[in-house]
Enzyme design. Structure first.
Site, PDB file in Angstrom:
ATOM      1  N   SER A  40       0.842  -1.191   0.000  1.00  0.00           N
ATOM      2  CA  SER A  40       0.000   0.000   0.000  1.00  0.00           C
ATOM      3  C   SER A  40       0.877   1.241   0.000  1.00  0.00           C
ATOM      4  O   SER A  40       2.000   1.215   0.525  1.00  0.00           O
ATOM      5  CB  SER A  40      -0.899   0.022   1.241  1.00  0.00           C
ATOM      6  OG  SER A  40      -1.597   1.251   1.347  1.00  0.00           O
ATOM      7  N   TYR A  83      -2.825   0.170  10.585  1.00  0.00           N
ATOM      8  CA  TYR A  83      -2.814  -0.567   9.320  1.00  0.00           C
ATOM      9  C   TYR A  83      -1.546  -0.250   8.532  1.00  0.00           C
ATOM     10  O   TYR A  83      -0.879  -1.152   8.017  1.00  0.00           O
ATOM     11  CB  TYR A  83      -4.049  -0.199   8.503  1.00  0.00           C
ATOM     12  CG  TYR A  83      -4.005  -0.662   7.072  1.00  0.00           C
ATOM     13  CD1 TYR A  83      -4.136  -2.006   6.749  1.00  0.00           C
ATOM     14  CD2 TYR A  83      -3.809   0.254   6.030  1.00  0.00           C
ATOM     15  CE1 TYR A  83      -4.086  -2.434   5.425  1.00  0.00           C
ATOM     16  CE2 TYR A  83      -3.760  -0.168   4.708  1.00  0.00           C
ATOM     17  CZ  TYR A  83      -3.897  -1.511   4.414  1.00  0.00           C
ATOM     18  OH  TYR A  83      -3.828  -1.928   3.112  1.00  0.00           O
TER      19      TYR A  83
END
Length: 252
Positions: free
Chosen positions: A147, A160
């Site tokens: 990500s 996260y």
């Protein structure tokens, strides 16, 4: 070339993983589609039944011991040893260090980091074993979904994001360890993707729609799948090892 290759794709029940299965099967690849929701996997295999490739479904929890070995064994039983592994399974978690739910931290780390570490160890060992008899004459691919928040610290989404920072480190370390066997370990870092990920993780819908308004059109899972298909289709001596893709209007 991606036809005649044999792949395992985790997280295939939805989102990016599901799109990757559909894309690879359309390219002629034979795919083991793995995920937690058996009914969704069955639906997926039916949808691609007439495609040039083929898909079989294996439902299970990627955090369970032996599951990765089961997926590789399924591929070998159906068609032969897998030479592509796409790790797309993962979870999100909204909230800051102070504001996120600490009851969900352990599961997040288990799914996003520890389970992936086990997957990479099993798959890389198997691919290296395969490569020894043919002296790495052909490429074998391990692709991991990271990500953009695993590269750029986000105060709004740090728990996260920290799991993705860890994942990025693992991917590069493994690449260095196995590259001499022509095993290509690739990190894909998507920005904002409109998929079921946000809803499943519990992100605020209004917040996400504001993000979409400012940064859209957002990526869709098919955009990521198309990049993965391109990456694993490169000649053996060419490795695109780290790719970030964002919506064109996304700044951070």
């Amino acid at each position: 070339m991606t036809d005649r290759r044999i792949a395992v794709v985790t997280g295939a029940s939805s989102g990016i993983g599901r799109a990757v299965v559909r894309d690879l099967v359309q390219r002629g690849t034979r795919v083991v589609a793995a995920g937690r929701r058996a009914e969704r996997l069955t639906e997926l295999t039916e949808q691609v039944r007439t495609a040039p490739g083929h898909a079989v479904a294996v439902a299970g929890d990627i955090t369970q011991a032996g599951h990765t070995e089961e997926l590789l064994a399924t591929a070998e039983r159906e068609w032969g040893p897998a030479d592509v592994f796409v790790a797309a399974a993962g979870q999100g978690l909204p909230g800051t260090v102070l504001g996120s739910d600490p009851e969900r931290w352990e599961r997040l780390v288990e799914v996003n980091y520890l389970a992936l570490l086990r997957q990479l160890r099993v798959v890389a060992a198997e691919f290296r074993k395969q490569a020894e008899p043919d002296d790495g004459a052909r490429a074998r691919d391990v692709v991991v979904i990271g990500s953009t928040v695993g590269r750029q610290v986000s105060a709004a989404n740090p728990v996260y994001g920290s799991t993705k920072f860890a994942v990025h480190s693992l991917v590069e370390a493994l690449r260095q360890e196995v590259c001499h066997h022509n095993i290509r370990v690739t990190l894909i870092e998507p920005g904002f993707v409109r998929s079921g990920f946000q809803e499943a993780a519990g992100y605020d819908a209004a917040w996400f729609e504001a993000i979409a308004e400012e940064n859209g059109p957002l990526l869709v899972p098919e955009d990521v799948a198309d990049v993965i298909g391109y990456v694993i289709g490169r000649p053996t001596h060419v490795h695109l090892d780290d790719i970030r893709l964002r919506p064109t209007r996304q700044r951070p």
